[in-house]
Design a protein around this motif. Structure first.
Motif, PDB file in Angstrom:
ATOM      1  N   TYR A 542      15.577 112.772 -17.107  1.00 38.41           N
ATOM      2  CA  TYR A 542      16.119 112.717 -18.493  1.00 38.41           C
ATOM      3  C   TYR A 542      17.777 113.069 -18.673  1.00 38.41           C
ATOM      4  O   TYR A 542      18.307 112.272 -19.468  1.00 38.41           O
ATOM      5  CB  TYR A 542      15.070 113.503 -19.533  1.00 38.41           C
ATOM      6  N   ILE A 543      17.922 113.965 -17.794  1.00 30.82           N
ATOM      7  CA  ILE A 543      19.423 114.448 -17.948  1.00 30.82           C
ATOM      8  C   ILE A 543      20.289 113.164 -17.604  1.00 30.82           C
ATOM      9  O   ILE A 543      21.190 112.697 -18.260  1.00 30.82           O
ATOM     10  CB  ILE A 543      19.618 115.500 -17.101  1.00 30.82           C
ATOM     11  N   PHE A 544      19.694 112.599 -16.517  1.00 35.84           N
ATOM     12  CA  PHE A 544      20.752 111.431 -15.999  1.00 35.84           C
ATOM     13  C   PHE A 544      20.530 110.072 -16.805  1.00 35.84           C
ATOM     14  O   PHE A 544      21.418 109.189 -16.723  1.00 35.84           O
ATOM     15  CB  PHE A 544      20.379 111.446 -14.706  1.00 35.84           C
ATOM     16  N   ILE A 545      19.298 110.199 -17.522  1.00 34.34           N
ATOM     17  CA  ILE A 545      19.148 109.006 -18.575  1.00 34.34           C
ATOM     18  C   ILE A 545      20.095 109.039 -19.731  1.00 34.34           C
ATOM     19  O   ILE A 545      20.531 108.073 -20.041  1.00 34.34           O
ATOM     20  CB  ILE A 545      17.362 108.652 -18.814  1.00 34.34           C
ATOM     21  N   HIS A 546      19.863 110.114 -20.162  1.00 37.44           N
ATOM     22  CA  HIS A 546      20.709 110.458 -21.473  1.00 37.44           C
ATOM     23  C   HIS A 546      22.188 110.479 -21.183  1.00 37.44           C
ATOM     24  O   HIS A 546      22.900 110.178 -22.337  1.00 37.44           O
ATOM     25  CB  HIS A 546      20.016 111.665 -22.051  1.00 37.44           C
ATOM     26  N   GLN A 547      22.457 111.142 -20.165  1.00 34.70           N
ATOM     27  CA  GLN A 547      24.120 111.486 -20.193  1.00 34.70           C
ATOM     28  C   GLN A 547      24.674 110.653 -18.989  1.00 34.70           C
ATOM     29  O   GLN A 547      24.046 110.233 -18.074  1.00 34.70           O
ATOM     30  CB  GLN A 547      24.446 113.050 -19.720  1.00 34.70           C
ATOM     31  N   ASP A 548      25.918 110.320 -19.263  1.00 32.95           N
ATOM     32  CA  ASP A 548      26.869 109.618 -18.136  1.00 32.95           C
ATOM     33  C   ASP A 548      27.582 110.693 -17.453  1.00 32.95           C
ATOM     34  O   ASP A 548      28.231 111.582 -17.939  1.00 32.95           O
ATOM     35  CB  ASP A 548      27.726 108.711 -18.757  1.00 32.95           C
ATOM     36  N   PHE A 549      27.546 110.584 -16.129  1.00 34.63           N
ATOM     37  CA  PHE A 549      28.389 111.653 -15.414  1.00 34.63           C
ATOM     38  C   PHE A 549      29.267 110.654 -14.376  1.00 34.63           C
ATOM     39  O   PHE A 549      28.880 109.555 -14.214  1.00 34.63           O
ATOM     40  CB  PHE A 549      27.436 112.429 -14.262  1.00 34.63           C
ATOM     41  N   PRO A 550      30.591 111.301 -14.369  1.00 34.47           N
ATOM     42  CA  PRO A 550      31.493 110.718 -13.330  1.00 34.47           C
ATOM     43  C   PRO A 550      30.974 110.295 -12.181  1.00 34.47           C
ATOM     44  O   PRO A 550      30.205 110.921 -11.479  1.00 34.47           O
ATOM     45  CB  PRO A 550      32.797 111.640 -13.060  1.00 34.47           C
ATOM     46  N   LYS A 551      31.278 109.023 -11.644  1.00 33.10           N
ATOM     47  CA  LYS A 551      30.856 108.591 -10.331  1.00 33.10           C
ATOM     48  C   LYS A 551      32.199 108.168  -9.362  1.00 33.10           C
ATOM     49  O   LYS A 551      33.142 107.572  -9.977  1.00 33.10           O
ATOM     50  CB  LYS A 551      29.868 107.136 -10.511  1.00 33.10           C
ATOM     51  N   PRO A 552      32.264 108.236  -8.258  1.00 33.14           N
ATOM     52  CA  PRO A 552      30.769 108.857  -7.340  1.00 33.14           C
ATOM     53  C   PRO A 552      30.709 109.962  -7.657  1.00 33.14           C
ATOM     54  O   PRO A 552      31.902 110.903  -7.814  1.00 33.14           O
ATOM     55  CB  PRO A 552      31.205 108.487  -5.720  1.00 33.14           C
ATOM     56  N   SER A 553      29.448 110.761  -7.328  1.00 26.20           N
ATOM     57  CA  SER A 553      29.452 111.947  -7.499  1.00 26.20           C
ATOM     58  C   SER A 553      28.414 112.577  -6.472  1.00 26.20           C
ATOM     59  O   SER A 553      27.273 112.019  -6.110  1.00 26.20           O
ATOM     60  CB  SER A 553      28.716 112.389  -8.926  1.00 26.20           C
ATOM     61  N   LEU A 554      28.843 113.562  -5.759  1.00 21.94           N
ATOM     62  CA  LEU A 554      28.105 114.321  -4.836  1.00 21.94           C
ATOM     63  C   LEU A 554      26.564 114.868  -5.417  1.00 21.94           C
ATOM     64  O   LEU A 554      25.508 114.537  -4.542  1.00 21.94           O
ATOM     65  CB  LEU A 554      28.803 115.432  -4.094  1.00 21.94           C
ATOM     66  N   TRP A 555      26.672 115.273  -6.334  1.00 20.54           N
ATOM     67  CA  TRP A 555      25.357 115.665  -6.968  1.00 20.54           C
ATOM     68  C   TRP A 555      24.566 114.949  -7.423  1.00 20.54           C
ATOM     69  O   TRP A 555      23.055 114.829  -7.236  1.00 20.54           O
ATOM     70  CB  TRP A 555      25.787 116.846  -8.560  1.00 20.54           C
ATOM     71  N   LEU A 556      24.806 113.495  -8.186  1.00 20.20           N
ATOM     72  CA  LEU A 556      24.081 112.594  -8.222  1.00 20.20           C
ATOM     73  C   LEU A 556      23.561 112.157  -6.986  1.00 20.20           C
ATOM     74  O   LEU A 556      22.188 111.629  -6.709  1.00 20.20           O
ATOM     75  CB  LEU A 556      24.948 111.252  -8.940  1.00 20.20           C
ATOM     76  N   ALA A 557      24.226 111.822  -6.055  1.00 18.87           N
ATOM     77  CA  ALA A 557      23.743 111.537  -4.702  1.00 18.87           C
ATOM     78  C   ALA A 557      22.755 112.285  -3.982  1.00 18.87           C
ATOM     79  O   ALA A 557      21.684 111.863  -3.568  1.00 18.87           O
ATOM     80  CB  ALA A 557      24.898 111.227  -3.658  1.00 18.87           C
ATOM     81  N   LEU A 558      22.972 113.696  -4.207  1.00 17.18           N
ATOM     82  CA  LEU A 558      22.017 114.673  -3.700  1.00 17.18           C
ATOM     83  C   LEU A 558      20.718 114.732  -4.371  1.00 17.18           C
ATOM     84  O   LEU A 558      19.523 114.836  -3.886  1.00 17.18           O
ATOM     85  CB  LEU A 558      22.456 116.068  -3.727  1.00 17.18           C
ATOM     86  N   TYR A 559      20.792 114.338  -5.707  1.00 15.78           N
ATOM     87  CA  TYR A 559      19.746 114.302  -6.598  1.00 15.78           C
ATOM     88  C   TYR A 559      18.736 112.864  -6.280  1.00 15.78           C
ATOM     89  O   TYR A 559      17.477 112.994  -6.237  1.00 15.78           O
ATOM     90  CB  TYR A 559      19.968 114.205  -8.063  1.00 15.78           C
ATOM     91  N   ALA A 560      19.595 111.796  -6.036  1.00 19.74           N
ATOM     92  CA  ALA A 560      18.853 110.788  -5.740  1.00 19.74           C
ATOM     93  C   ALA A 560      17.783 110.705  -4.577  1.00 19.74           C
ATOM     94  O   ALA A 560      16.767 110.091  -4.555  1.00 19.74           O
ATOM     95  CB  ALA A 560      19.872 109.484  -5.434  1.00 19.74           C
ATOM     96  N   GLY A 561      18.396 111.460  -3.499  1.00 21.91           N
ATOM     97  CA  GLY A 561      17.657 111.706  -2.311  1.00 21.91           C
ATOM     98  C   GLY A 561      16.318 112.689  -2.681  1.00 21.91           C
ATOM     99  O   GLY A 561      15.311 112.513  -2.073  1.00 21.91           O
ATOM    100  N   VAL A 562      16.891 113.812  -3.263  1.00 18.14           N
ATOM    101  CA  VAL A 562      15.926 114.941  -3.321  1.00 18.14           C
ATOM    102  C   VAL A 562      14.747 114.685  -4.170  1.00 18.14           C
ATOM    103  O   VAL A 562      13.730 114.948  -3.959  1.00 18.14           O
ATOM    104  CB  VAL A 562      16.624 116.224  -3.738  1.00 18.14           C
ATOM    105  N   HIS A 563      15.000 114.079  -5.252  1.00 21.46           N
ATOM    106  CA  HIS A 563      14.103 113.702  -6.159  1.00 21.46           C
ATOM    107  C   HIS A 563      12.955 112.774  -5.543  1.00 21.46           C
ATOM    108  O   HIS A 563      11.769 112.869  -5.898  1.00 21.46           O
ATOM    109  CB  HIS A 563      14.372 113.517  -7.559  1.00 21.46           C
ATOM    110  N   LYS A 564      13.365 111.725  -4.989  1.00 21.22           N
ATOM    111  CA  LYS A 564      12.294 110.802  -4.324  1.00 21.22           C
ATOM    112  C   LYS A 564      11.496 111.474  -3.285  1.00 21.22           C
ATOM    113  O   LYS A 564      10.313 111.464  -3.227  1.00 21.22           O
ATOM    114  CB  LYS A 564      13.117 109.563  -3.728  1.00 21.22           C
ATOM    115  N   ILE A 565      12.037 112.474  -2.536  1.00 24.19           N
ATOM    116  CA  ILE A 565      11.515 112.988  -1.540  1.00 24.19           C
ATOM    117  C   ILE A 565      10.355 114.210  -2.158  1.00 24.19           C
ATOM    118  O   ILE A 565       9.351 114.313  -1.616  1.00 24.19           O
ATOM    119  CB  ILE A 565      12.271 114.000  -0.393  1.00 24.19           C
TER     120      ILE A 565
END
Length: 687
Positions: A542-565
């Motif tokens: 929900y955090i990433f659906i509701h808010q826009d974060f600057p890209k590219p972002s290391l935190w967004l990239a880590l979340y993309a891998g971690v949440h799927k695992i």
């Protein structure tokens, strides 16, 4: 990472107090001042006259800096995460009414197609609507329709528009049959005749047999000739659909039945919500306001649910391949290659007939089933692309070429087939060279995390894929790089099959020791702790659906891998624990007998539910008022109708052709003939 989550939650709460339209706060009075997204003249009344012509028109509202209403429209449309574009609307226009409105108008603005802003959409409509009369009707009527709608918008809203005819329908107009239509009808008649003849032959065999009728149909015939002749028997295939699990393995994984049915239901629910965002709706604010709520992330981030099917497919591939002992360290290289192609082509030709049937149906009969102002909008692309780009589906590459493809839901079959090919190579190598198993698995695990993370960072994608109101509004995925790059490709779904393999290792290791761990507190507690973990992973998006974060972002990239695992770990936990009968009431629910036949038709349910959904949504003559109860009712309606259609296709097509394939590929003599009940049992499938 925890600090990022806390910051995102704080920003989400603070954002609820911003503006009239750029947040969850909402003023319905101001909202209703804007032009409706859909407005349709009476379709049946218009075509009741012999000269009647009805056109569906795409309209762009021209920017007007001096208009307060325009600024309001623009403000709403800027919030692409939650709002439709209200400067892009559809109108159903009866040309006779249009002509009447222009009788007293002496001048009209010169029509110029080049002034349209959305060139991509114009090109798409020109490509899809290519019936012989479509181009002529556009050329003849576009200037008239543009003048008519321009006048109407000027009178009601003091705004100017540009109008593009998507297609026109003329009274008593019929789509002519061509060679493909006739081919489909001939094949359909042949299948029905085969079913009839095979059923009659099977019935005559039963009368010459001393066994009771029910037992006779449950057993395989004695010779291959009779097996082929009875393969289309409707009664025999009905018993194949409803028979109890016949092996210890199928009984151990009987909870897969519940997983499959629940998974298909969730898929149908998600696709119903998606398709109903494309049809004429009276209250688009229902969707827009719902997207601000935190529970939205359950279905927006629910695309992860499809991963459970990959886990089950990997599990079944590993266990079935291992139990059949097809490869040993002593097996020659050429024999390994032969085994690979035999297993691959058996699966390919088992899935292909049902997929071809769907393509032929969409390319021929679907568009003829109904009519209405939005019917061609919902079905014409399927007809066109199934005729032109059928090869994408036949070769299972739809997931990499989803643009302009037929039956978008079949991306899953493409991804699953490619993962099956890859992991079939993995298991052949690991059985031939057992020492390579661990390095291969470690490499795949690293890739399962690294690929989504790297793609998210390098391509500047969103951390999770979520459906925006405009994403599928025009019946194809628009401006959705995260979807195309992260959702369908096989290389972003490596973890599903890998964790399925690991679950298969665990199952085969524990089976000799006895699998029943029911009642052990630590195992029962572990399984129930997976439930809040599931909700936690889903709600975290929900955090990433509701808010826009600057890209590219290391935190967004880590979340993309971690949440799927993390999600795959949860799926693997459920599979491993339920293999050991853990779960109490949840396990008992997933193994209910009612799920068994529904699970066996789940492949057909997945294939055909979009067809049913288009038919259910395509009859609207006027925009409909959408509510939670209305959507839930349609979900249940589509689910039930899908089960009937899926059962029919399974009994008359999938099961018969599967039996023919098995008869043609099995040895002439051997253990199959000494154990005929094995021939009747179908191996479980993940879909």
């Amino acid at each position: 990472m925890l600090c990022l989550l806390q910051l995102g939650i704080l920003l989400s709460i603070l954002s609820l107090g911003q503006g009239n339209f750029l947040s969850g706060s909402f003023n319905l009075t101001l909202y209703r001042q804007m032009p409706a997204l859909h407005q349709l003249d009476d379709y049946d009344l218009c075509l009741d006259r012999s000269s009647g012509n009805y056109c569906l028109v795409y309209v762009e509202i021209v920017r007007n800096e001096s208009s307060t209403l325009w600024h309001q429209i623009d403000e709403v449309s800027q919030d692409s995460k939650h709002r439709f574009r209200h400067d892009r609307v559809f109108r159903g226009v009866c040309l006779e009414n249009c002509k009447q409105s222009l009788i007293n108008i002496s001048q009209s603005e010169e029509y110029d197609r080049s002034k349209f802003l959305d060139k991509e959409l114009i090109s798409y409509y020109d490509k899809v609507h290519q019936r012989p009369s479509d181009a002529d009707k556009r050329l003849l009527n576009e200037e008239l329709v543009n003048s008519c709608l321009n006048l109407k918008f000027a009178e009601e809203f003091s705004l100017q528009t540009r109008s593009l005819i998507e297609y026109c329908v003329q009274a008593d107009e019929h789509l002519e049959h061509d060679g493909l239509d006739l081919t489909f009808y001939v094949l359909l008649i042949c299948v029905l005749l085969l079913t009839l003849c095979s059923s009659i032959y099977d019935c005559r065999l039963s009368k010459t047999n001393s066994d009771q009728t029910e037992n006779f149909y449950r057993k395989a015939p004695n010779c291959r000739r009779q097996q082929l002749l009875t393969s289309f028997s409707i009664v025999r295939n009905y018993y194949r659909l409803t028979e109890p699990h016949g092996t210890d393995f199928s009984r151990d994984v009987s909870f897969f039945d519940g997983f499959r049915v629940i998974g298909v239901f969730v898929v149908i629910m998600g696709h119903t919500l998606m398709v109903f965002m494309t049809v004429p709706i009276e209250n688009p604010e229902f969707y827009e306001q719902y997207l601000f709520r935190i529970e939205t992330s359950l279905f927006q981030n629910g695309s992860l649910v499809i991963q459970i099917f990959f886990v089950m497919s990997g599990f079944l591939l590993y266990v079935n391949f291992t139990e059949r002992q097809l490869i040993h360290p002593e097996t020659g290289t050429l024999d390994c290659i032969r085994v690979y192609f035999r297993v691959f082509f058996y699966r390919y030709f088992r899935l292909l007939p049902s997929l071809v049937a769907l393509i032929l149906f969409n390319g021929t009969l679907l568009v003829r089933l109904q009519n209405g102002p939005f019917w061609r909008h919902l079905t014409e692309a399927e007809r066109f692309f199934c005729r032109r780009n059928w090869w994408k589906n036949v070769f299972f590459v739809t997931n990499h070429m989803l643009e302009d493809s037929c039956s978008h839901q079949t991306w899953y079959l493409g991804a699953d087939m490619q993962l099956f090919e890859l992991f079939l190579i993995v298991i052949v190598i690991s059985k031939k060279h057992p020492k390579l198993t661990r390095p291969i698995y470690i490499t795949l695990l690293v890739l399962a995390f690294a690929v989504p993370s790297i793609l998210t960072y390098v391509l500047e994608l969103d951390a999770v894929y979520h459906l925006r109101p405009e994403t599928y509004r025009y019946l194809y995925f628009r401006h959705s790089d995260t979807f195309y790059q992260m959702y369908p490709p096989f290389y972003t779904n490596l973890g599903g099959y890998l964790f399925g393999f690991l679950c298969g290792h665990y199952y085969l290791k524990k089976r000799p020791q006895g699998l029943v761990l029911r009642g052990h507190l630590k195992f029962e507690l572990t399984l129930w702790l997976l439930v809040p973990a599931t909700l936690g992973v889903l709600f975290s998006g929900y955090i990433f659906i509701h808010q826009d974060f600057p890209k590219p972002s290391l935190w967004l990239a880590l979340y993309a891998g971690v949440h799927k695992i993390l999600w795959l770990l949860i799926c693997a936990g459920f599979v491993s624990l339920m293999c050991c009968k853990v779960g109490g009431i949840a396990y008992e629910f997933c193994t209910l007998p009612i799920f068994r036949p529904l699970a066996r038709i789940s492949f057909q349910s997945f294939l055909w539910h979009i067809v049913i959904l288009r038919i259910v949504a395509g009859y609207f003559r006027q925009p409909v008022y959408v509510s939670t109860f209305y959507l839930l009712s349609n979900v249940l309606c589509v689910f039930m109708l899908t089960q009937f259609v899926a059962a029919f296709v399974a009994i008359v097509l999938e099961y018969p052709l599967g039996e023919v394939l098995r008869c043609l590929t099995m040895p002439k003599k051997g253990r199959e003939e000494s154990h005929p009940e094995i021939q009747m049992s179908r191996g479980p499938s993940a879909v």
